[in-house]
Motif scaffolding. Structure first.
Motif, PDB file in Angstrom:
ATOM      1  N   TYR A   1       0.741  -1.082  -0.358  1.00 49.67           N
ATOM      2  CA  TYR A   1      -0.014  -0.033  -0.506  1.00 49.67           C
ATOM      3  C   TYR A   1       1.087   1.105   0.079  1.00 49.67           C
ATOM      4  CZ  TYR A   1      -3.175   3.154   1.153  1.00 49.67           C
ATOM      5  OH  TYR A   1      -3.920   4.536   1.473  1.00 49.67           O
ATOM      6  N   ARG A   2       2.194   1.343   0.373  1.00 52.34           N
ATOM      7  CA  ARG A   2       2.920   2.625   0.740  1.00 52.34           C
ATOM      8  C   ARG A   2       3.392   2.636  -0.251  1.00 52.34           C
ATOM      9  NH1 ARG A   2       6.388   2.311   5.963  1.00 52.34           N
ATOM     10  NH2 ARG A   2       6.063   4.586   5.467  1.00 52.34           N
ATOM     11  N   TYR A   3       4.110   1.582  -0.796  1.00 46.52           N
ATOM     12  CA  TYR A   3       5.048   1.929  -1.729  1.00 46.52           C
ATOM     13  C   TYR A   3       4.412   1.146  -3.482  1.00 46.52           C
ATOM     14  CZ  TYR A   3       7.813   2.949   1.650  1.00 46.52           C
ATOM     15  OH  TYR A   3       8.610   3.622   2.930  1.00 46.52           O
ATOM     16  N   PRO A   4       3.233   1.458  -3.993  1.00 45.32           N
ATOM     17  CA  PRO A   4       2.519   0.922  -5.142  1.00 45.32           C
ATOM     18  C   PRO A   4       3.740   0.977  -6.099  1.00 45.32           C
ATOM     19  CG  PRO A   4       1.939   2.891  -4.722  1.00 45.32           C
ATOM     20  CD  PRO A   4       2.742   2.255  -4.094  1.00 45.32           C
ATOM     21  N   GLY A   5       4.290   1.885  -6.386  1.00 46.00           N
ATOM     22  CA  GLY A   5       5.500   2.152  -7.732  1.00 46.00           C
ATOM     23  C   GLY A   5       6.695   1.493  -7.529  1.00 46.00           C
ATOM     24  N   PHE A   6       7.057   1.835  -6.414  1.00 40.86           N
ATOM     25  CA  PHE A   6       8.000   0.804  -6.219  1.00 40.86           C
ATOM     26  C   PHE A   6       8.119  -1.049  -6.430  1.00 40.86           C
ATOM     27  CE2 PHE A   6      11.153  -2.325  -3.544  1.00 40.86           C
ATOM     28  CZ  PHE A   6      12.471  -2.207  -4.150  1.00 40.86           C
ATOM     29  N   TYR A   7       6.730  -1.639  -6.352  1.00 47.04           N
ATOM     30  CA  TYR A   7       6.632  -2.846  -6.859  1.00 47.04           C
ATOM     31  C   TYR A   7       5.635  -3.003  -8.062  1.00 47.04           C
ATOM     32  CZ  TYR A   7       6.741  -3.587  -1.708  1.00 47.04           C
ATOM     33  OH  TYR A   7       7.691  -4.168  -0.876  1.00 47.04           O
ATOM     34  N   GLY A   8       5.402  -1.869  -8.550  1.00 46.76           N
ATOM     35  CA  GLY A   8       4.918  -1.725 -10.206  1.00 46.76           C
ATOM     36  C   GLY A   8       3.290  -1.939 -10.012  1.00 46.76           C
ATOM     37  N   THR A   9       2.868  -1.941  -8.749  1.00 49.26           N
ATOM     38  CA  THR A   9       1.778  -2.302  -8.920  1.00 49.26           C
ATOM     39  C   THR A   9       0.444  -1.000  -8.453  1.00 49.26           C
ATOM     40  OG1 THR A   9       1.595  -2.156  -5.970  1.00 49.26           O
ATOM     41  CG2 THR A   9       1.456  -4.276  -7.165  1.00 49.26           C
TER      42      THR A   9
ATOM     43  N   LEU B   1      12.995 -17.339   3.405  1.00 42.83           N
ATOM     44  CA  LEU B   1      13.601 -16.596   2.551  1.00 42.83           C
ATOM     45  C   LEU B   1      13.203 -15.544   1.652  1.00 42.83           C
ATOM     46  CD1 LEU B   1      15.430 -19.948   2.564  1.00 42.83           C
ATOM     47  CD2 LEU B   1      16.253 -18.513   4.000  1.00 42.83           C
ATOM     48  N   VAL B   2      11.631 -15.892   1.015  1.00 46.71           N
ATOM     49  CA  VAL B   2      11.320 -14.923  -0.768  1.00 46.71           C
ATOM     50  C   VAL B   2      11.379 -13.445   0.272  1.00 46.71           C
ATOM     51  CG1 VAL B   2       9.134 -14.304   0.084  1.00 46.71           C
ATOM     52  CG2 VAL B   2       9.465 -14.979  -2.171  1.00 46.71           C
ATOM     53  N   PHE B   3      11.919 -12.913   1.264  1.00 37.55           N
ATOM     54  CA  PHE B   3      12.089 -11.156   1.598  1.00 37.55           C
ATOM     55  C   PHE B   3      13.690 -10.935   1.310  1.00 37.55           C
ATOM     56  CE2 PHE B   3       7.918 -12.899   4.158  1.00 37.55           C
ATOM     57  CZ  PHE B   3       7.467 -11.912   3.900  1.00 37.55           C
ATOM     58  N   VAL B   4      14.190 -12.169   0.934  1.00 32.90           N
ATOM     59  CA  VAL B   4      15.631 -11.355   0.184  1.00 32.90           C
ATOM     60  C   VAL B   4      15.061 -10.931  -0.633  1.00 32.90           C
ATOM     61  CG1 VAL B   4      17.917 -12.312  -0.852  1.00 32.90           C
ATOM     62  CG2 VAL B   4      16.946 -13.610   1.509  1.00 32.90           C
ATOM     63  N   LEU B   5      14.298 -10.548  -1.500  1.00 28.11           N
ATOM     64  CA  LEU B   5      13.929 -10.774  -3.294  1.00 28.11           C
ATOM     65  C   LEU B   5      13.229  -8.941  -2.921  1.00 28.11           C
ATOM     66  CD1 LEU B   5      12.247 -13.695  -4.986  1.00 28.11           C
ATOM     67  CD2 LEU B   5      15.186 -12.843  -4.719  1.00 28.11           C
ATOM     68  N   LEU B   6      13.406  -8.619  -1.542  1.00 29.05           N
ATOM     69  CA  LEU B   6      11.933  -7.673  -1.603  1.00 29.05           C
ATOM     70  C   LEU B   6      12.604  -6.515  -2.422  1.00 29.05           C
ATOM     71  CD1 LEU B   6       9.572  -6.719   0.714  1.00 29.05           C
ATOM     72  CD2 LEU B   6      11.197  -5.484   1.949  1.00 29.05           C
ATOM     73  N   GLY B   7      13.984  -6.482  -3.000  1.00 26.84           N
ATOM     74  CA  GLY B   7      14.729  -4.768  -2.535  1.00 26.84           C
ATOM     75  C   GLY B   7      14.527  -4.841  -4.468  1.00 26.84           C
ATOM     76  N   GLY B   8      14.153  -6.027  -4.662  1.00 24.55           N
ATOM     77  CA  GLY B   8      13.717  -6.000  -7.018  1.00 24.55           C
ATOM     78  C   GLY B   8      12.022  -6.023  -6.575  1.00 24.55           C
ATOM     79  N   GLY B   9      11.494  -5.327  -5.913  1.00 23.19           N
ATOM     80  CA  GLY B   9       9.767  -4.876  -6.057  1.00 23.19           C
ATOM     81  C   GLY B   9       9.006  -5.923  -7.292  1.00 23.19           C
ATOM     82  N   PRO B  10       8.599  -5.907  -7.997  1.00 24.52           N
ATOM     83  CA  PRO B  10       8.142  -7.233  -8.896  1.00 24.52           C
ATOM     84  C   PRO B  10       8.759  -8.001  -8.764  1.00 24.52           C
ATOM     85  CG  PRO B  10       8.487  -5.423 -10.332  1.00 24.52           C
ATOM     86  CD  PRO B  10       9.671  -4.575  -9.054  1.00 24.52           C
ATOM     87  N   LEU B  11      10.452  -8.299  -8.838  1.00 29.73           N
ATOM     88  CA  LEU B  11      10.465  -9.658  -8.616  1.00 29.73           C
ATOM     89  C   LEU B  11       9.841 -10.250  -6.842  1.00 29.73           C
ATOM     90  CD1 LEU B  11      13.218 -11.582 -10.108  1.00 29.73           C
ATOM     91  CD2 LEU B  11      14.445 -10.784  -8.272  1.00 29.73           C
TER      92      LEU B  11
END
Length: 250
Positions: free
Chosen positions: A141-149, A210-220
């Motif tokens: 909700y806070r960072y939709p642009g970062f996640y591509g949503t 472990l999937v949170f390691v991908l957090l910096g990848g946004g859409p990833l």
């Protein structure tokens, strides 16, 4: 572990002796994924032996587990998503999960747990699972642009659907374990299946951590999280049918 209890005629064990005893007092491996079997349980053994030497009680270990897990949740909910934040969140959750294994192992090492301790463990687990998915929803909700949503709020439904599948699976599995007839004393534990252990990886909490390691990848991260959520939803009816059949005497 006030007073230095349990143990072989009142003589306390060393760290190495405690670890050796724990290796021979593990739960059955059937129905356990490869991560829990070969990563989380061994890590929990080391932590349980260390907690024993430090004279901690199982309930205190549960509190330590909660502290790591909720710290990771707080960082996820309050911090801006990045690779560094993702690694920090994942590390806190992985350590919290290892301590979650350690509290039960420590209880068995000391001669058995208590109803209050088991209650505390399950309540903490339920709270941890709930707030973790809510923290993901907050980040989306806070960072939709970062996640591509950006422009599509439907993605906010993903954490809630994942949460629903997770909680129903958690409660269903817990009740099945409690309601199933106990095996006869002295009976050999069922042999684990490697294929089943691999198949359970997508719904193992350790893999989820472990999937949170991908957090910096946004859409990833969004897609990694989404795939695990889809697996949770697909596995849920399979689990429910299996558990119902195990309990149905008719």
């Amino acid at each position: 572990m006030a007073g230095g209890t349990v143990v072989d005629g009142g003589v306390r064990m060393s760290w190495g002796e405690a670890l050796s005893r724990l290796r021979n007092a593990q739960k059955a491996a059937k129905g356990v994924s490869l991560y829990s079997r070969f990563v989380n349980r061994p890590a929990g053994r080391v932590l349980a032996a260390s907690a024993y030497v430090a004279r901690l009680t199982p309930n205190q270990v549960t509190v330590v587990s909660a502290a790591f897990s909720f710290a990771g949740v707080a960082v996820l909910a309050l911090g801006a998503p990045s690779w560094a934040v993702g690694v920090l969140v994942s590390a806190a959750l992985v350590v919290g999960f290892a301590f979650d294994s350690a509290d039960g192992q420590l209880a068995r090492l000391r001669g058995g747990g208590s109803p209050a301790g088991e209650w505390l463990d399950h309540v903490v687990d339920c709270a941890k699972l709930t707030v973790l998915h809510l923290a993901v929803a907050i980040s989306f909700y806070r960072y939709p642009g970062f996640y591509g949503t950006e422009g599509s709020e439907l993605w906010l439904l993903l954490p809630f659907g994942f949460l629903l599948a997770t909680i129903v699976t958690f409660v269903g599995g817990l009740l099945t374990e409690k309601l199933k007839p106990r095996p006869a004393p002295g009976s050999a534990p069922p042999a684990p299946s490697t294929l089943r252990a691999v198949a359970l990886l997508p719904v193992d909490h350790g893999v989820f951590c472990l999937v949170f390691v991908l957090l910096g990848g946004g859409p990833l991260f969004l897609w990694g999280y989404g795939l695990l959520g889809a697996a949770a939803a697909l596995y849920l009816p399979l689990f429910l049918v299996k558990w119902f059949r195990e309990l149905d005497n008719g």
